[in-house]
Design an enzyme around this catalytic site. Structure first.
Site, PDB file in Angstrom:
ATOM      1  N   GLY A  18      36.729  40.173  34.081  1.00  0.00           N
ATOM      2  CA  GLY A  18      37.940  39.528  33.597  1.00  0.00           C
ATOM      3  C   GLY A  18      38.792  40.509  32.837  1.00  0.00           C
ATOM      4  N   SER A  19      39.860  39.993  32.228  1.00  0.00           N
ATOM      5  CA  SER A  19      40.766  40.856  31.485  1.00  0.00           C
ATOM      6  C   SER A  19      40.086  41.479  30.269  1.00  0.00           C
ATOM      7  CB  SER A  19      41.992  40.061  31.034  1.00  0.00           C
ATOM      8  OG  SER A  19      41.593  38.941  30.267  1.00  0.00           O
ATOM      9  N   PHE A  20      39.019  40.804  29.780  1.00  0.00           N
ATOM     10  CA  PHE A  20      38.292  41.290  28.605  1.00  0.00           C
ATOM     11  C   PHE A  20      37.366  42.449  28.956  1.00  0.00           C
ATOM     12  CE2 PHE A  20      35.867  38.016  30.697  1.00  0.00           C
ATOM     13  CZ  PHE A  20      34.630  38.610  30.845  1.00  0.00           C
ATOM     14  N   GLY A  21      36.881  42.531  30.192  1.00  0.00           N
ATOM     15  CA  GLY A  21      35.900  43.537  30.568  1.00  0.00           C
ATOM     16  C   GLY A  21      34.981  43.037  31.663  1.00  0.00           C
ATOM     17  N   LYS A  38      27.855  41.856  28.127  1.00  0.00           N
ATOM     18  CA  LYS A  38      29.310  41.951  28.242  1.00  0.00           C
ATOM     19  C   LYS A  38      29.764  43.304  27.707  1.00  0.00           C
ATOM     20  CE  LYS A  38      31.816  38.273  27.367  1.00  0.00           C
ATOM     21  NZ  LYS A  38      32.434  37.088  26.699  1.00  0.00           N
ATOM     22  N   ASP A 128      40.787  27.719  24.745  1.00  0.00           N
ATOM     23  CA  ASP A 128      40.831  28.122  26.157  1.00  0.00           C
ATOM     24  C   ASP A 128      39.797  27.367  26.974  1.00  0.00           C
ATOM     25  OD1 ASP A 128      41.648  29.436  28.456  1.00  0.00           O
ATOM     26  OD2 ASP A 128      40.426  31.215  28.085  1.00  0.00           O
TER      27      ASP A 128
END
Length: 291
Positions: A18-21, A38, A128
């Site tokens: 995802g955009s986070f990693g 993660k 979210d």
């Protein structure tokens, strides 16, 4: 050659991005148990560090929130190691033909409601809610729903003082499930998490929401189209043909003032009433168990 984190956790295959990693499956060399690892580039935003701090304040042995085993840096990455869980609700939704029965939807809804209630008692809001952020457990916990991804979570109260209402904010979270207030640029509070839960339940039982697939050349245009569709869709229209308790749930949530505490007892009673009215049982048996 094994790739280790903290000289203990072995990184195996990638399971999400995802955009986070990136998220990898891994295992603990000491206990042999599966873990989720993660990784977030140290050059990026400190989302994982924020998420780790949130986990420390909300974790409880009686609540279905994954346990974080370690947080730190490894090479070029910030790393969080936590319990490994099963499929997301979105993956299970796809497996079931993109529609859940009323029984499965209510059982999911009650569990998410209880998770949100716990989070709110810890003075945080999630901000979210989406099917990808809810996973089922594994092994003897496979019947339960877990809430994950607290990268956007935020304290709504500090030292018993509720945050102030701010306007002119950008939309937070996932547009499909975001509350009307979020679309209007109003700071999110407890009421908005619960409105997103209602949208999730309608999505699961209907198979879609009225504002899905709307045209828009840019993200802003698409967000505006979704906002206008939500404004034009009354609580009655959104829940037409569904148990009336969903209508009452949405009406209560949308009637709340920014700082007002939701009536959790009333809202949960509506969800339980749906089960009883339709002669259903909270037996933790779901549509995907049949497949």
């Amino acid at each position: 050659m094994e790739i280790l984190v903290n000289n203990r956790y072995v990184i195996n295959k990638q399971v999400a991005r995802g955009s986070f990693g990136i998220v990898h499956m891994g295992y603990d060399k000491q206990t042999k148990q599966l873990v989720a690892i993660k990784l977030e580039p140290q050059s990026g935003k400190k989302m994982l560090e924020h998420e780790w701090h949130v986990y420390q304040q909300i974790i409880s042995p009686s609540v279905k929130i994954p346990k974080v085993h370690w947080f730190g840096t490894e090479g070029e990455y910030r790393v969080v190691v936590m319990d490994y869980l099963g499929d997301s609700l979105e993956a299970l939704f796809n497996r079931c033909g993109r529609r859940f029965s009323l029984k499965t939807t209510i059982q999911i809804g009650i569990q998410i409601f209880d998770l949100l209630h716990h989070l709110h008692r810890c003075n945080f809001i999630h901000r979210d809610l989406k099917p990808e952020n809810f996973l089922i457990g594994i092994h003897h916990q496979r019947h339960y729903v877990y809430m994950i991804d607290y990268g956007l979570a935020k304290p709504y109260k500090r030292d018993r003082v509720h945050m102030k209402q701010v306007e002119g904010k950008k939309l937070v979270g996932t547009a499909r499930y975001a509350s009307l207030n979020s679309h209007k640029g109003i700071e999110i509070s407890r009421r908005d998490d619960l409105e997103s839960l209602l949208y999730l339940m309608v999505y699961f039982v209907r198979g879609e929401l009225p504002w899905q697939g709307l045209p828009g050349k840019t993200r802003e245009q698409k967000y505006e189209a979704i906002k206008q569709s939500k404004l034009a869709t009354s609580s009655r229209a959104l829940t037409q043909g569904l148990p009336e308790q969903l209508y009452f749930f949405l009406e209560h949530v949308r009637s709340l003032a920014f700082k007002e505490k939701p009536n959790y007892t009333y809202l949960r009673s509506l969800l339980m009433e749906m089960l009883n009215h339709h002669h259903l049982r909270m037996d933790y048996k779901y549509d995907w168990d049949k497949r």
